[in-house]
Design a protein around this motif. Structure first.
Motif, PDB file in Angstrom:
ATOM      1  N   THR A   1       7.001  -0.532  -4.983  1.00 57.29           N
ATOM      2  CA  THR A   1       7.339  -1.902  -4.604  1.00 57.29           C
ATOM      3  C   THR A   1       6.572  -2.877  -5.476  1.00 57.29           C
ATOM      4  O   THR A   1       5.624  -2.502  -6.153  1.00 57.29           O
TER       5      THR A   1
ATOM      6  N   ASN B   1       6.932  -2.243   2.557  1.00 57.01           N
ATOM      7  CA  ASN B   1       5.720  -1.582   2.066  1.00 57.01           C
ATOM      8  C   ASN B   1       4.453  -2.423   2.091  1.00 57.01           C
ATOM      9  O   ASN B   1       3.457  -2.021   1.513  1.00 57.01           O
TER      10      ASN B   1
ATOM     11  N   ASP C   1       4.573  -3.771   7.328  1.00 60.56           N
ATOM     12  CA  ASP C   1       5.731  -2.885   7.344  1.00 60.56           C
ATOM     13  C   ASP C   1       5.285  -1.452   7.620  1.00 60.56           C
ATOM     14  O   ASP C   1       5.899  -0.739   8.424  1.00 60.56           O
ATOM     15  N   LEU C   2       4.191  -1.029   6.986  1.00 63.23           N
ATOM     16  CA  LEU C   2       3.727   0.342   7.194  1.00 63.23           C
ATOM     17  C   LEU C   2       3.300   0.549   8.637  1.00 63.23           C
ATOM     18  O   LEU C   2       3.621   1.555   9.251  1.00 63.23           O
TER      19      LEU C   2
ATOM     20  N   GLU D   1      15.102  -2.537  -2.494  1.00 64.23           N
ATOM     21  CA  GLU D   1      14.557  -1.805  -1.362  1.00 64.23           C
ATOM     22  C   GLU D   1      15.626  -1.063  -0.571  1.00 64.23           C
ATOM     23  O   GLU D   1      15.363  -0.043   0.024  1.00 64.23           O
TER      24      GLU D   1
ATOM     25  N   SER E   1      16.314   3.081  -0.847  1.00 64.80           N
ATOM     26  CA  SER E   1      15.121   3.912  -0.721  1.00 64.80           C
ATOM     27  C   SER E   1      15.476   5.368  -0.988  1.00 64.80           C
ATOM     28  O   SER E   1      16.621   5.752  -0.893  1.00 64.80           O
TER      29      SER E   1
ATOM     30  N   LYS F   1      11.950   9.873   1.712  1.00 64.17           N
ATOM     31  CA  LYS F   1      11.127   8.932   2.448  1.00 64.17           C
ATOM     32  C   LYS F   1      11.827   8.554   3.756  1.00 64.17           C
ATOM     33  O   LYS F   1      11.212   8.497   4.812  1.00 64.17           O
TER      34      LYS F   1
END
Lengths: 277, 1034
Positions: free
Chosen positions: A176, B569, B573-574, B865, B868, B872
């Motif tokens: 990212t 990310n 978000d994580l 994004e 992805s 993942k």
């Protein structure tokens, strides 16, 4: 399970073999290792070791693609890459032809040197390069470029400058956008195999540009660099690309110094560069 | 020819290159020899703030920053180390005492060696992860020292030296180097006297001895902790297994068969003679386990402790099928560990048998039953556990069995063995050695299992921490959260830093030229409103409808645009992806996103402008969809209704404004949509849900807070449009990302799941359940009615729901398109889009949809994004499926706990003379066992086991304490008919039908519900809901 770079690097700023981010592995090289060939070299970057021999320029054989008597414009470069079955951890039986990895390296090398060498001096001829990978521990393409350059110098084939290759990666997945305020990832120079498997990386090959006009008279050491090869198989957010490239190019400069040392140190008489021009 | 030997002499740097050679074996059994280079250096800092040498050479990272030094210049010490100390633990110390190192009271300034970290990673990945987390926190001052790369501390393995000895030597070398280095660094300065001691912590006696020889301070973890304050509590946290093994030595007989070797298991599994699967334990019988293996359609039974061979629910095990003469039918009995093994002594091992006589008897009876008259209860294949692939042990919440603390309760510091009864009934009791047995009785505590050896009947574990008094709100809530692995810690600073800096003052930018407006449609003029449960703060969705000139309608669903605020990310978000979902407990909500977003900035509150993600359809008056459109938007909600308010407004004929009209349109369309869905075979399922309103104060009967959920037409209004939005979005993202679209599926349940229910219905009610398709099932469920018993239909629906598999998130590439079906909703494709504030899946779907419609976001990052990688996504799916399930369990457990507390509060208020008369309700029999029945009480949404002693025979009164009733159990006799699902209970010797009670499946029974606390004996202090059967109605 061994440790991994993306976890421990942020904690210690050390890579898994004890290097810092901007350090090359130990690079050792010799030229003229095989007197039976026109030019030869042996090069080891860390545990990656490569032997390279050059034959030619020789008269092209009839019927060969692009070669033969047909190509009046200049010599054709042929590259053959052989990764030994014992080169990696698992011994592989390689049946006859080349596998995907070695043929990709061969294609890249051919394209790089075909345009790099002064092939126009040798019309209707072939320069064949044979690369043997004895042990593979990452940065294979970069090591092969360096070994080829040395062998070609040894063979006395004219080129505008040394073509040097190096890899650069990031210390995390870098998928990212980079956050300039909170930059956690460091670029890494010269990746070893475990790093290459874990992290995104690219291979860059640079050469010095041919000095023309006023610059030709300059004996300035601060040469301008020309990227002549760039190869990346990984996925990286584009905001990291510039950093990686900058580090890779810097690595190439370091490698050039080492290779020049190897050439100058060998008992072979090398024509000083200024005399070519 | 020149020699190609690597020539180190010519290169000055080369002297510092060493290499590490090791051998490892891969999963497939191959052995690999790995050679790695090591670059030894002298610029690895010691990281002590005392040091004057290292800061000068400490290297910088790519940005020129030097990592701050970690270890304090005035570290804490103990009586023996007045100048303070730096701790250097070895691997075993961390393996045995990780809980200690995480303590806040002690264990600061710890040097973690690379050698140790690597060894720990090899031994236990969870512990490694915990240690890495510790190193990352600043306050604990853990420093990771890469000793293998420092020239002075690098240790080469000597010939004949074992790897453990070499690692121990490495630890000692580091300790010595640190000591010398710090002395050298402070020589002739004021700090000379401040050099702290370097203390190696190791549990290896040989290591301690060698350390003494080499003049290095080394202590065992035990000895070190004994010198700390609060040592009693800390000592309990040391892993027991190792110590016990040492003291016990070769003593004791072996109770359990040995496990097969890993290679034997692997060969067997590959050859198909052994099977691998996850070990499950029946909630009604702790001795009965089952393992679902891919080779067979039905799970294999594992009966008895011998066969389950130390497996604990959740472990991945390898099993071997038993010979046919040992096949049995599943148990028809309720077997509760607490009841059966009541009198075990935690200290005694000598006379211990794996299967106690009583247990053995209980099993034999079952076999007899199974082999007796089995027409339907045919013996089923059974198996035994022969090995464990992966333990899935976690920390368990439980309480100390007061009966096991022994007589000398006040014996002070003496260590004693106690049993801890985990809250999870499927987990056996855990033997824990503690010095604080007396204090722990009556507390909710957290323990972990360390080992389960062949010579021990129960697993051994150690105490981690106490959550507080049993039955206090705080302790029980935390217990619930821990038990269901809910992340309830407050959001860390890194997460809060990701919030918009404006805080609550954030507004939709006024100027349309602002970057935030890029790619957004202005929908502020639409009459949008939201309909939610009363008191809802996190409003995910809002709706609008308006007539179009061509006679059709435009309908819009507007969802909070969470993906605008939560960028991929970043730490927020994580964190959200780890939490996966918001968890709703009765009196608490554990948010997935920080409050600021959930209840304010994202929430589609009325009368303010908000960012939204809108799905807009054109539909005909018959609810046929003409077209669908997706866009990011800005909306202005006119009103936030509760379901009741909305219903009232729609029903009120005097309301003729546009907003009401549009709500009526929506209601009308939703009814058509619902009918269509039902026609397609959507199931109307039921779950035993009650709602609890906590706003009532202490006045009156606490039980009035417990309400069964009411369904209003407006509930289904919202529901229909959310389903429609989810389905529409699912097809859109699937067409854009055929491999990575995030979808949700509900697999068609295999018909054998329904076998038992079909059988029961046929027997008891002469009803047929057609499970060939969801449509057929829906229809036959509609026919399951009992004139006299209106609840019967709901009961059957609840039971049918339990036969089905649960819905799951998956990424499109993981299944064939035909497998996408959502069985319950009868939709070929489905996803979750409508609740991004409380579900992470929806947030991902938002990003994918944004990417699919080419929305670039403010900085063009949205597009990237959406695509992805599949790996993942699959990891995320696994996690959110797990979190989703746990959140549901936690919510249910919370309600159950609350109902219990409400009953308790009521009994305290209403009881006369200390005797609680309980409350009378109607219940329904869900399952019949040989020694009890399971009854469901819809009023409270609870189901409970009714044992023999809890059957009130004619002429008995409700009164009597738990203990009095227990004595009744032995005098009861029963007649259990497994084919007719009936159970008759009578007093011994009085088999007169008038003096007995007969219950049968699906029967409506009159029950008495109360909350009781067990007194005395083993289960002391444990409160549970008791259900008494008062009599039956036909």
């Amino acid at each position: 399970m061994p440790l991994d770079t993306s976890t421990t690097y942020p904690l210690t700023r050390l890579r898994l073999d004890g290097r810092r981010w901007n350090e090359l592995r130990l690079l050792q090289a010799q030229i003229s290792t095989n007197p039976a060939s026109s030019g030869s070299s042996y090069l080891a970057m860390g545990n990656t070791s490569i032997m390279c021999t050059v034959h030619g320029p020789a008269e092209g054989r009839r019927g060969e693609a692009g070669g033969g008597a047909g190509n009046a414009a200049g010599a054709v470069v042929e590259v053959d890459v052989n990764i030994a079955g014992f080169a990696s951890v698992d011994r592989k039986r390689r049946g006859g032809g080349s596998d995907k990895q070695s043929s990709r390296i061969a294609t890249t090398l051919k394209a790089a040197f075909q345009s790099h060498l002064h092939t126009y001096l040798y019309p209707h001829s072939t320069i064949s390069i044979h690369v043997s990978v004895l042990s593979a521990d990452g940065s294979l393409l970069a090591a092969a470029i360096n070994a080829c350059t040395l062998a070609l110098v040894d063979a006395g084939i004219p080129m505008p400058g040394l073509l040097c290759g190096c890899t650069a990666g990031m210390s995390g997945s870098a998928s990212t956008a980079r956050d300039p305020k909170n930059d956690e990832l460091d670029p890494l120079l010269d990746l070893s195999l475990p790093e290459e498997q874990e992290l995104p990386s690219l291979t860059v090959g640079t050469t010095t540009a041919i000095p023309v006009g006023e610059d030709a008279m300059d004996d300035d050491e601060d040469e301008t660099m020309k990227v002549s090869l760039l190869n990346m198989d990984a996925k990286v957010h584009y905001t990291y690309l510039e950093t990686m490239l900058a580090v890779g190019i810097d690595g190439c400069t370091q490698i050039r110094e080492i290779l020049e040392g190897v050439i100058k140190g060998s008992n072979k008489i090398v024509v000083p560069r200024s005399d070519i021009l | 020819m020149k020699s190609l030997r690597r020539d180190f002499s010519s290169n000055p740097q080369a002297a510092n290159v060493s290499s590490k050679v090791f051998v490892r074996s891969t999963k497939s059994g191959k052995v690999q020899k790995i050679v790695r280079e090591l670059y030894l250096r002298q610029d690895i800092p010691c990281s002590s703030k005392l040091c004057s040498i290292c800061p000068a050479t400490a290297p910088a990272d790519a940005n020129g920053n030097i990592a701050p030094f970690v270890l304090s210049d005035r570290p804490a010490g103990t009586a023996s180390f007045p100048r303070g100390h730096y701790l250097v633990p070895d691997t075993n110390a961390l393996l045995n005492g990780m809980d200690l190192f995480e303590q806040t009271g002690a264990f600061y300034d710890v040097i973690i060696l690379q050698t140790v970290l690597e060894e720990l990673k090899n031994q236990s990945l969870p512990l490694y992860n915990r240690l890495v987390a510790l190193i990352k926190t600043d306050e604990k001052r853990f420093y990771l020292f890469f000793n293998e790369f420092r020239l002075e501390t690098h240790v080469r393995r000597n010939p004949e030296e074992s790897i453990n000895d070499r690692n121990d030597r490495a630890v000692r070398t580091v300790a010595r180097w640190y000591d010398e280095h710090l002395r050298a660094a402070t020589r002739h300065t004021k700090r000379e006297k401040m050099v702290p001691s370097i203390v190696v912590i190791t549990d290896d006696k040989e290591n301690i001895r060698k350390a003494k020889e080499e003049n290095v301070t080394a202590l065992s973890l035990q000895n070190y902790v004994a010198g700390l304050e609060d040592s009693d509590r800390l000592l309990d946290m040391i892993n027991e297994s190792r110590e016990a093994k040492e003291t016990k030595g070769a003593r004791g007989e072996l109770f359990y068969p040995e496990y097969y070797s890993m290679s034997k298991m692997m060969t067997g599994v590959r050859a198909g003679t052994l099977h691998q699967g996850i070990f499950n334990v029946s909630p009604y019988n702790y001795l009965e386990g089952s393992v679902n293996v891919p080779a067979f359609g039905k799970p294999l039974l594992i009966l008895g402790r011998d066969n389950s061979n130390r497996a604990i629910a959740g472990d991945v095990v390898v099993i071997e099928v038993l010979p046919k003469d040992q096949w049995k039918s599943p148990s028809t009995k309720i077997v509760d560990e607490e009841a059966v093994t009541k009198n075990d002594n935690p200290d005694a091992e000598d006379n211990e048998e794996v299967v106690t006589e009583r247990e053995r008897k209980a099993l034999q009876e079952e076999v007899k039953k199974a082999h007796g008259k089995n027409s339907e209860g045919r013996p089923q294949p059974t198996a035994k556990v022969v090995g464990i692939i992966k333990r899935n042990w976690r920390q368990y919440v439980g309480h100390v069995d007061s009966g096991s603390t022994g007589t000398q309760v006040n014996s002070g510091r003496r260590q004693q063995n106690v049993f801890v009864l985990p809250m999870d009934k499927r987990v056996p009791k855990i033997r824990v050695r503690t010095r604080q047995g007396a204090e722990l009785v009556g507390q909710r505590i957290l323990v972990t299992i360390d080992a389960w050896d062949r010579d021990s009947r129960y697993p051994t574990g150690h105490f981690v921490r106490s959550l507080g008094e049993l039955e206090t709100k705080g302790a029980e809530t935390e217990a619930l959260l821990l038990e269901y692995d809910v992340q309830y810690k407050p959001f860390p600073k890194a997460v809060l830093d990701c919030l918009p800096s404006e805080g609550h003052g954030w507004k939709v930018p006024a100027s349309k030229d602002d970057i935030g407006w890029k790619g957004r449609r202005d929908l502020r003029d639409l009459l949008i409103c939201s309909i939610d449960p009363p008191g809802c703060q996190d409003i995910d969705d809002a709706l609008h409808a308006r007539p179009l000139p061509n006679g059709n309608f435009e309908v819009g669903v507007h969802i909070a645009d969470v993906s605008h605020f939560v960028k991929p990310n970043n730490p927020m978000d994580l964190e959200a992806s780890v939490r996966g979902t918001t968890v709703y407990l009765v009196d608490k909500r554990i948010d997935m996103l920080p409050m600021l977003l959930g209840t304010d900035l994202c929430s589609l509150k009325p009368h303010v402008e908000r960012y939204a993600f809108s799905v807009i359809w054109e539909v005909t008056p018959n609810a046929e969809i003409v077209s669908a459109d997706f866009t990011k938007s800005v909306i202005f909600s006119r009103e936030a209704f509760s379901y009741e308010q909305a219903q009232k407004r729609i029903d009120d004929p005097s309301q003729k404004d546009e907003l009401t009209q549009s709500m009526r349109t929506l209601l009308h369309l939703s009814k058509v949509l619902r009918q269509k869905r039902m026609d397609a075979g959507a199931l109307n399922l039921a779950s035993p849900e009650v709602r609890i309103e906590t706003d009532n104060d202490e006045v009156g009967d606490p039980l009035t807070d417990v309400k069964t959920k009411a369904m209003l037409a407006t509930n289904s209004l919202v529901e229909e449009f959310m389903l429609l939005a989810n389905i529409t979005v699912a097809s859109k993202i699937y067409s854009a990302f055929p491999q990575t679209a995030m979808l949700r599926r509900h697999a068609t349940p295999p018909p054998q799941n329904f076998e038992e229910l079909t059988n029961q219905l046929a027997k008891k009610r002469n009803l047929e359940l057609d499970v060939s398709s969801s449509k057929a099932l829906a229809d036959s469920l509609d026919h399951c009615v009992d004139e006299a018993n209106p609840f019967f239909n709901t009961l059957v629906r609840i039971l049918a729901t339990r036969c089905m598999t649960s819905a799951e998130y998956f990424c499109a590439g993981a299944h064939a398109e035909s497998e996408f079906r959502h069985y319950g909703l009868a939709s070929p494709i489905y996803t979750h889009f409508t609740s991004p504030i409380r579900r992470y899946a929806d947030l991902l779907v938002h990003r994918q949809l944004a990417s699919a419609i080419g929305y670039e976001g403010e900085d063009g990052r949205a597009v990237i994004e959406g695509v992805s990688t599949r790996n993942k996504l699959e990891d995320i799916c696994r996690n959110i499926n797990y979190r989703h399930r746990n959140a549901q369990f936690a919510g249910r457990a919370s309600i159950e706990y609350y109902v219990g507390q409400a009953l308790k509060a009521r009994s305290e208020k209403m009881s006369v003379g200390g005797v609680d008369s309980g409350i009378e309700e109607q219940g329904y029999v869900m399952r019949v066992f040989e020694n009890g029945v399971v009854v469901f009480v819809p009023r409270f949404g609870i189901e409970g086991v009714v044992r023999l002693e809890d059957f009130l025979l004619p002429g008995e009164s409700v009164g009597g304490s738990v203990e009095e009733r227990k004595t009744l159990a032995v005098r009861r006799e029963t007649d259990f008919d497994s084919e007719e699902y009936t159970l008759r209970v009578w007093e011994k010797g009085q088999a007169d039908p008038n003096r007995s009670v007969t219950v049968e499946l699906f029967q409506k029974v009159q029950v008495n519900v109360s909350s009781v606390k067990e007194e005395g004996g083993r289960g002391a202090g444990k409160r549970k809901v008791r259900i008494l059967i008062m009599g039956s109605e036909k």
